[in-house]
Design a protein around this motif. Structure first.
Motif, short mmCIF file in Angstrom:
data_model
loop_
_atom_site.label_atom_id
_atom_site.label_comp_id
_atom_site.label_asym_id
_atom_site.label_seq_id
_atom_site.Cartn_x
_atom_site.Cartn_y
_atom_site.Cartn_z
N GLY A 1 0.81 -1.22 0.00
CA GLY A 1 0.00 0.00 0.00
C GLY A 1 0.84 1.26 0.00
N HIS A 2 0.14 2.39 0.09
CA HIS A 2 0.78 3.71 0.04
C HIS A 2 -0.06 4.68 0.86
N PRO A 3 0.56 5.63 1.57
CA PRO A 3 -0.21 6.53 2.45
C PRO A 3 -1.18 7.44 1.71
N HIS A 4 -1.06 7.56 0.39
CA HIS A 4 -2.03 8.33 -0.38
C HIS A 4 -2.87 7.42 -1.30
N ARG A 5 -2.21 6.58 -2.09
CA ARG A 5 -2.93 5.78 -3.08
C ARG A 5 -3.92 4.80 -2.45
N THR A 6 -3.57 4.24 -1.29
CA THR A 6 -4.46 3.26 -0.65
C THR A 6 -5.84 3.84 -0.38
N TRP A 7 -5.90 5.12 -0.08
CA TRP A 7 -7.16 5.76 0.31
C TRP A 7 -7.75 6.63 -0.80
N THR A 8 -7.25 6.48 -2.03
CA THR A 8 -7.66 7.33 -3.14
C THR A 8 -8.41 6.53 -4.20
N SER A 9 -9.57 7.04 -4.62
CA SER A 9 -10.35 6.39 -5.66
C SER A 9 -9.63 6.52 -7.00
N SER A 10 -9.46 5.41 -7.69
CA SER A 10 -8.82 5.45 -9.01
C SER A 10 -9.77 6.03 -10.06
N ARG A 11 -11.05 6.03 -9.77
CA ARG A 11 -12.04 6.53 -10.74
C ARG A 11 -12.22 8.04 -10.65
N THR A 12 -12.33 8.56 -9.42
CA THR A 12 -12.59 10.00 -9.25
C THR A 12 -11.40 10.77 -8.70
N GLY A 13 -10.37 10.05 -8.22
CA GLY A 13 -9.23 10.74 -7.62
C GLY A 13 -9.51 11.27 -6.23
N THR A 14 -10.63 10.86 -5.64
CA THR A 14 -11.00 11.35 -4.31
C THR A 14 -10.12 10.73 -3.23
N PHE A 15 -9.41 11.57 -2.49
CA PHE A 15 -8.64 11.13 -1.32
C PHE A 15 -9.52 11.41 -0.12
N TRP A 16 -10.31 10.43 0.27
CA TRP A 16 -11.42 10.70 1.17
C TRP A 16 -11.03 11.18 2.57
N PRO A 17 -9.85 10.85 3.10
CA PRO A 17 -9.50 11.42 4.42
C PRO A 17 -9.44 12.95 4.40
N VAL A 18 -9.24 13.54 3.23
CA VAL A 18 -9.18 15.00 3.12
C VAL A 18 -10.38 15.56 2.37
N ASP A 19 -10.78 14.89 1.29
CA ASP A 19 -11.83 15.42 0.43
C ASP A 19 -13.23 15.22 0.98
N LEU A 20 -13.44 14.22 1.82
CA LEU A 20 -14.77 13.94 2.34
C LEU A 20 -14.88 14.04 3.86
N LEU A 21 -13.92 13.49 4.57
CA LEU A 21 -14.05 13.29 6.02
C LEU A 21 -14.12 14.58 6.84
N PRO A 22 -13.32 15.60 6.55
CA PRO A 22 -13.36 16.80 7.40
C PRO A 22 -14.74 17.44 7.51
#
Length: 368
Positions: A33-54
């Motif tokens: 895994g990777h600290p960014h890619r693991t949590w990032t949608s390959s379809r939309t590029g959404t990094f949900w810990p930052v783009d959704l969770l806050p």
């Protein structure tokens, strides 16, 4: 500078921080895994810990961190002789403790979010942190004391049979590693089938810690292609065993995609986000009390050490040992007596050679 370029491959990266944060949420990826890619949608590029969770946690004042480490396959298959999971867990505990000390928040509550075998790294870090009682390293124990909750996404928790562990690890590798790599690595397959005692021991040692934490198990419900067939990588019985007091839920995704959310409507996102919201609200009060308990426990331990050094001795020998620090005798000329008639001394905090190194700050116990 976009968020991906600010996330380090190894170590901790702060990806979001609310003013006057009250809770730390730490994301830990798994094998390959990777600290960014693991949590990032390959379809939309959404990094949900930052783009959704806050947005969901806007009322909770959280700081969100992503942890990266060298998660190649040998980290999980070298066996007890090369316990690299222990190395990763020690680095996680030390790095997180150092980061929180520098940011003057060593007692802040922690919530972990783990994918796949990253959950074993977190488990091992908590086992390691709990084991530290020596005064010289007790600052690393803060990770254990401060941890409130853990979300496990696709982490294998069962596997008492060696053969099953080997098959499970082989499936995880097949899901996250290129097929040509698996086909060309017969020695890896052998290692997966034999060198997994380390993983079993982690789950065994962690089992008695489960009641202390608030835990959610999430399991995948969609299969992946493995060796020409479609199957679940970590099935429900392993990813979400029936344990009293532990929440469990399926996510309509396969093993690799259950930790990636395209948007707020993605399957499983609301359940994960709501669990984090609830944990973040409840954590501060609980962890504050646990630090008070930790302070009392450390005081008792140090007092017991002092009694072992200065207890049950005659006044004259106590005076020799303590020198002028023993203070004057009572003005009436009497000598303190124990209940059995044996002479003893009362050891005050200032008389201990290694004094308690804590102070009270606005009613809270804090350690220097």
């Amino acid at each position: 500078m976009n968020i991906a370029s600010r996330i380090r491959q190894y170590g901790l990266s702060i990806v979001h921080e609310a003013p006057d944060a009250l809770v730390d949420i730490v994301f830990v990826h798994g094998l390959n895994g990777h600290p960014h890619r693991t949590w990032t949608s390959s379809r939309t590029g959404t990094f949900w810990p930052v783009d959704l969770l806050p947005d969901v946690l806007s009322t909770c004042r959280v700081r969100i961190l992503s942890y990266g480490y060298n998660a190649n396959v040998t980290s999980f298959t070298d066996g007890a002789s090369k316990d690299r999971i222990l190395n990763h867990s020690e680095t996680l505990a030390a790095g997180l403790a150092a980061n929180r000390t520098i940011n003057t928040c060593p007692e802040r509550p922690i919530i972990f979010v783990c994918h796949s075998l990253g959950g074993l790294v977190v488990k091992r870090a908590l086992i390691y942190s709990r084991s530290l009682t020596n005064e010289k390293v007790e600052h690393l124990r803060s990770i254990y004391v401060s941890t409130f909750g853990i979300l496990f996404l696709g982490t294998p928790h069962n596997g008492s049979e060696m053969a099953k562990w080997g098959s499970l690890l082989q499936n995880i590798c097949s899901a996250v590693l290129p097929k040509k790599f698996m086909d060309s690595s017969p020695q890896l397959i052998k290692a997966l089938k034999t060198n997994n005692e380390t993983l079993q021991n982690i789950n065994s040692l962690f089992s008695d810690m489960v009641p202390r934490f608030h835990i959610c198990f999430f399991h995948e419900t969609l299969p992946m292609d493995v060796k020409g067939t479609r199957e679940l990588i970590v099935d429900e019985s392993s990813a979400a065993p029936q344990i009293d007091g532990v929440e469990r839920m399926g996510i309509e995704a396969d093993h690799s995609h259950m930790c990636k959310f395209d948007d707020e409507t993605a399957p499983g996102y609301e359940a994960v986000a709501v669990a984090l919201l609830r944990f973040a609200r409840e954590a501060p009060a609980t962890i504050h009390e646990r630090w008070n308990e930790e302070g009392r426990t450390r005081m008792i331990i140090k007092t017991q050490k002092a009694r072992e050094i200065f207890g049950e001795v005659s006044p004259s020998s106590a005076s020799d040992r303590l020198g002028d620090r023993s203070g004057p005798r009572p003005s009436d000329g009497t000598t303190p007596q124990s209940s059995g008639g044996a002479r003893s001394i009362t050891v005050k905090q200032h008389e201990i050679e290694e004094p308690l190194d804590f102070v009270f700050d606005h009613g809270r116990t804090r350690f220097s």
